[in-house]
Scaffold this motif. Structure first.
Motif, PDB file in Angstrom:
ATOM      1  N   ASP A  16       0.822  -1.212   0.000  1.00  0.00           N
ATOM      2  CA  ASP A  16       0.000   0.000   0.000  1.00  0.00           C
ATOM      3  C   ASP A  16       0.861   1.270   0.000  1.00  0.00           C
ATOM      4  O   ASP A  16       0.652   2.195   0.781  1.00  0.00           O
ATOM      5  CB  ASP A  16      -0.957  -0.002   1.191  1.00  0.00           C
ATOM      6  CG  ASP A  16      -2.111   0.972   0.989  1.00  0.00           C
ATOM      7  OD1 ASP A  16      -2.483   1.206  -0.176  1.00  0.00           O
ATOM      8  OD2 ASP A  16      -2.623   1.498   1.998  1.00  0.00           O
ATOM      9  N   VAL A  17       1.846   1.286  -0.898  1.00  0.00           N
ATOM     10  CA  VAL A  17       2.729   2.441  -1.032  1.00  0.00           C
ATOM     11  C   VAL A  17       2.031   3.493  -1.889  1.00  0.00           C
ATOM     12  O   VAL A  17       1.484   3.180  -2.954  1.00  0.00           O
ATOM     13  CB  VAL A  17       4.068   2.025  -1.679  1.00  0.00           C
ATOM     14  CG1 VAL A  17       4.954   3.235  -1.910  1.00  0.00           C
ATOM     15  CG2 VAL A  17       4.757   0.999  -0.810  1.00  0.00           C
ATOM     16  N   ASP A  18       2.036   4.718  -1.429  1.00  0.00           N
ATOM     17  CA  ASP A  18       1.414   5.812  -2.170  1.00  0.00           C
ATOM     18  C   ASP A  18       2.257   6.146  -3.400  1.00  0.00           C
ATOM     19  O   ASP A  18       3.475   6.351  -3.291  1.00  0.00           O
ATOM     20  CB  ASP A  18       1.289   7.033  -1.260  1.00  0.00           C
ATOM     21  CG  ASP A  18       0.540   8.172  -1.921  1.00  0.00           C
ATOM     22  OD1 ASP A  18      -0.209   7.919  -2.892  1.00  0.00           O
ATOM     23  OD2 ASP A  18       0.705   9.318  -1.477  1.00  0.00           O
ATOM     24  N   SER A  19       1.619   6.215  -4.547  1.00  0.00           N
ATOM     25  CA  SER A  19       2.359   6.471  -5.787  1.00  0.00           C
ATOM     26  C   SER A  19       2.959   7.878  -5.815  1.00  0.00           C
ATOM     27  O   SER A  19       3.945   8.126  -6.495  1.00  0.00           O
ATOM     28  CB  SER A  19       1.472   6.259  -7.006  1.00  0.00           C
ATOM     29  OG  SER A  19       0.447   7.220  -7.050  1.00  0.00           O
ATOM     30  N   ALA A  20       2.375   8.807  -5.062  1.00  0.00           N
ATOM     31  CA  ALA A  20       2.918  10.169  -5.027  1.00  0.00           C
ATOM     32  C   ALA A  20       4.303  10.194  -4.386  1.00  0.00           C
ATOM     33  O   ALA A  20       5.156  10.990  -4.769  1.00  0.00           O
ATOM     34  CB  ALA A  20       1.966  11.086  -4.276  1.00  0.00           C
ATOM     35  N   VAL A  21       4.534   9.298  -3.432  1.00  0.00           N
ATOM     36  CA  VAL A  21       5.850   9.226  -2.789  1.00  0.00           C
ATOM     37  C   VAL A  21       6.889   8.713  -3.785  1.00  0.00           C
ATOM     38  O   VAL A  21       8.005   9.220  -3.867  1.00  0.00           O
ATOM     39  CB  VAL A  21       5.791   8.307  -1.549  1.00  0.00           C
ATOM     40  CG1 VAL A  21       7.181   8.086  -0.974  1.00  0.00           C
ATOM     41  CG2 VAL A  21       4.856   8.876  -0.516  1.00  0.00           C
ATOM     42  N   LEU A  22       6.502   7.703  -4.571  1.00  0.00           N
ATOM     43  CA  LEU A  22       7.423   7.146  -5.560  1.00  0.00           C
ATOM     44  C   LEU A  22       7.683   8.108  -6.713  1.00  0.00           C
ATOM     45  O   LEU A  22       8.764   8.128  -7.282  1.00  0.00           O
ATOM     46  CB  LEU A  22       6.860   5.850  -6.142  1.00  0.00           C
ATOM     47  CG  LEU A  22       6.727   4.676  -5.186  1.00  0.00           C
ATOM     48  CD1 LEU A  22       6.001   3.539  -5.881  1.00  0.00           C
ATOM     49  CD2 LEU A  22       8.082   4.234  -4.718  1.00  0.00           C
ATOM     50  N   ALA A  23       6.672   8.880  -7.067  1.00  0.00           N
ATOM     51  CA  ALA A  23       6.761   9.720  -8.257  1.00  0.00           C
ATOM     52  C   ALA A  23       7.462  11.042  -8.005  1.00  0.00           C
ATOM     53  O   ALA A  23       7.689  11.789  -8.946  1.00  0.00           O
ATOM     54  CB  ALA A  23       5.360   9.995  -8.795  1.00  0.00           C
ATOM     55  N   TYR A  24       7.836  11.321  -6.765  1.00  0.00           N
ATOM     56  CA  TYR A  24       8.459  12.600  -6.474  1.00  0.00           C
ATOM     57  C   TYR A  24       9.710  12.797  -7.332  1.00  0.00           C
ATOM     58  O   TYR A  24      10.670  12.044  -7.241  1.00  0.00           O
ATOM     59  CB  TYR A  24       8.821  12.705  -4.996  1.00  0.00           C
ATOM     60  CG  TYR A  24       9.516  13.994  -4.646  1.00  0.00           C
ATOM     61  CD1 TYR A  24       8.805  15.176  -4.576  1.00  0.00           C
ATOM     62  CD2 TYR A  24      10.881  14.024  -4.423  1.00  0.00           C
ATOM     63  CE1 TYR A  24       9.435  16.364  -4.284  1.00  0.00           C
ATOM     64  CE2 TYR A  24      11.526  15.200  -4.128  1.00  0.00           C
ATOM     65  CZ  TYR A  24      10.790  16.367  -4.057  1.00  0.00           C
ATOM     66  OH  TYR A  24      11.426  17.550  -3.769  1.00  0.00           O
ATOM     67  N   GLY A  25       9.673  13.775  -8.203  1.00  0.00           N
ATOM     68  CA  GLY A  25      10.806  14.094  -9.057  1.00  0.00           C
ATOM     69  C   GLY A  25      11.035  13.111 -10.189  1.00  0.00           C
ATOM     70  O   GLY A  25      12.090  13.099 -10.795  1.00  0.00           O
ATOM     71  N   PHE A  33       2.832  12.134 -15.781  1.00  0.00           N
ATOM     72  CA  PHE A  33       3.474  10.870 -15.450  1.00  0.00           C
ATOM     73  C   PHE A  33       3.608  10.692 -13.938  1.00  0.00           C
ATOM     74  O   PHE A  33       3.501   9.593 -13.427  1.00  0.00           O
ATOM     75  CB  PHE A  33       4.844  10.762 -16.109  1.00  0.00           C
ATOM     76  CG  PHE A  33       4.791  10.689 -17.599  1.00  0.00           C
ATOM     77  CD1 PHE A  33       3.728  10.088 -18.256  1.00  0.00           C
ATOM     78  CD2 PHE A  33       5.806  11.218 -18.368  1.00  0.00           C
ATOM     79  CE1 PHE A  33       3.677  10.014 -19.625  1.00  0.00           C
ATOM     80  CE2 PHE A  33       5.771  11.151 -19.746  1.00  0.00           C
ATOM     81  CZ  PHE A  33       4.695  10.545 -20.379  1.00  0.00           C
ATOM     82  N   ASN A  34       3.850  11.778 -13.233  1.00  0.00           N
ATOM     83  CA  ASN A  34       3.948  11.699 -11.776  1.00  0.00           C
ATOM     84  C   ASN A  34       2.621  11.285 -11.160  1.00  0.00           C
ATOM     85  O   ASN A  34       2.582  10.550 -10.181  1.00  0.00           O
ATOM     86  CB  ASN A  34       4.378  13.039 -11.195  1.00  0.00           C
ATOM     87  CG  ASN A  34       5.807  13.371 -11.506  1.00  0.00           C
ATOM     88  OD1 ASN A  34       6.614  12.501 -11.788  1.00  0.00           O
ATOM     89  ND2 ASN A  34       6.130  14.650 -11.461  1.00  0.00           N
ATOM     90  N   GLU A  35       1.529  11.768 -11.726  1.00  0.00           N
ATOM     91  CA  GLU A  35       0.207  11.502 -11.171  1.00  0.00           C
ATOM     92  C   GLU A  35      -0.304  10.102 -11.507  1.00  0.00           C
ATOM     93  O   GLU A  35      -1.216   9.609 -10.852  1.00  0.00           O
ATOM     94  CB  GLU A  35      -0.782  12.553 -11.690  1.00  0.00           C
ATOM     95  CG  GLU A  35      -0.428  13.965 -11.273  1.00  0.00           C
ATOM     96  CD  GLU A  35      -1.173  15.010 -12.068  1.00  0.00           C
ATOM     97  OE1 GLU A  35      -2.053  14.642 -12.863  1.00  0.00           O
ATOM     98  OE2 GLU A  35      -0.861  16.196 -11.891  1.00  0.00           O
ATOM     99  N   ASN A  36       0.227   9.475 -12.522  1.00  0.00           N
ATOM    100  CA  ASN A  36      -0.255   8.171 -12.969  1.00  0.00           C
ATOM    101  C   ASN A  36       0.867   7.145 -13.028  1.00  0.00           C
ATOM    102  O   ASN A  36       0.985   6.395 -13.990  1.00  0.00           O
ATOM    103  CB  ASN A  36      -0.907   8.312 -14.351  1.00  0.00           C
ATOM    104  CG  ASN A  36      -2.110   9.204 -14.306  1.00  0.00           C
ATOM    105  OD1 ASN A  36      -3.090   8.896 -13.652  1.00  0.00           O
ATOM    106  ND2 ASN A  36      -2.035  10.336 -14.976  1.00  0.00           N
ATOM    107  N   LEU A  37       1.666   7.098 -11.983  1.00  0.00           N
ATOM    108  CA  LEU A  37       2.839   6.233 -11.990  1.00  0.00           C
ATOM    109  C   LEU A  37       2.473   4.753 -12.050  1.00  0.00           C
ATOM    110  O   LEU A  37       3.107   3.981 -12.771  1.00  0.00           O
ATOM    111  CB  LEU A  37       3.708   6.516 -10.769  1.00  0.00           C
ATOM    112  CG  LEU A  37       5.060   5.841 -10.766  1.00  0.00           C
ATOM    113  CD1 LEU A  37       5.890   6.344 -11.945  1.00  0.00           C
ATOM    114  CD2 LEU A  37       5.782   6.082  -9.479  1.00  0.00           C
ATOM    115  N   TYR A  38       1.445   4.336 -11.322  1.00  0.00           N
ATOM    116  CA  TYR A  38       1.067   2.921 -11.336  1.00  0.00           C
ATOM    117  C   TYR A  38       0.569   2.491 -12.716  1.00  0.00           C
ATOM    118  O   TYR A  38       0.844   1.384 -13.166  1.00  0.00           O
ATOM    119  CB  TYR A  38       0.021   2.619 -10.278  1.00  0.00           C
ATOM    120  CG  TYR A  38       0.591   2.518  -8.877  1.00  0.00           C
ATOM    121  CD1 TYR A  38       1.927   2.201  -8.670  1.00  0.00           C
ATOM    122  CD2 TYR A  38      -0.193   2.737  -7.766  1.00  0.00           C
ATOM    123  CE1 TYR A  38       2.461   2.110  -7.402  1.00  0.00           C
ATOM    124  CE2 TYR A  38       0.325   2.633  -6.491  1.00  0.00           C
ATOM    125  CZ  TYR A  38       1.646   2.320  -6.320  1.00  0.00           C
ATOM    126  OH  TYR A  38       2.182   2.208  -5.061  1.00  0.00           O
TER     127      TYR A  38
END
Length: 117
Positions: A16-25, A33-38
C-alpha cells in the motif's frame, strides 16, 4: 529494463505504497506521469512483453520480429525525452539496439547500385 517496474507493481500495491511518494521528481517535463505512476508501470509491462516477442521473432529470423523491434526502438527514442532523467539510459540502450538492428539487416549494402554505368 521496462519489465522491472511491472514486476515491482504487485509488491508496491500489497504494501500500500502511495504512488505520489514514488513519483516525487520522476518526470520534470510532464507532471501527468507523476500523477499516474502505477498506470505507467502496467504499460511498462506491456512494452516489455512487446520487446520480448520482437526478440523471439529475431531469434527465429522472422521479418515481423525485425519490424517489431525497430518500431519498439523508434518509439522508445521518441518518448525518452518525456522520461528524464531515466530516459537518458533508455535512449542510449535503444539507440544502440537500433544501430545493431540496422547494421545486421543492411550491413555493407550500398544506397545506390552503380553497376549500370
Amino acid at each position: 529494463m521496462e519489465g522491472l517496474p511491472f514486476l515491482a507493481l504487485p509488491v508496491l500495491l500489497l504494501l500500500d505504497v502511495d504512488s505520489a511518494v514514488l513519483a516525487y521528481g520522476f518526470s520534470f517535463i510532464v507532471p501527468f506521469f507523476n500523477e499516474n505512476l502505477y498506470l505507467m508501470m502496467v504499460m511498462s509491462g506491456l512494452f516489455a512483453t512487446l520487446r520480448i516477442v520482437g526478440a523471439v521473432g529475431l531469434l527465429k529470423e522472422r521479418t515481423w520480429g525485425y519490424a517489431l523491434s525497430v518500431i519498439n526502438c523508434v518509439i522508445t527514442l521518441t518518448l525518452m525525452i518525456f522520461m528524464l532523467p531515466a530516459g537518458i539510459a533508455d535512449g542510449l540502450l535503444s539507440g544502440a539496439a537500433l544501430l545493431l538492428l540496422l547494421f545486421a539487416r543492411y550491413g555493407s549494402q550500398k544506397i545506390f547500385d552503380r553497376s549500370f554505368q
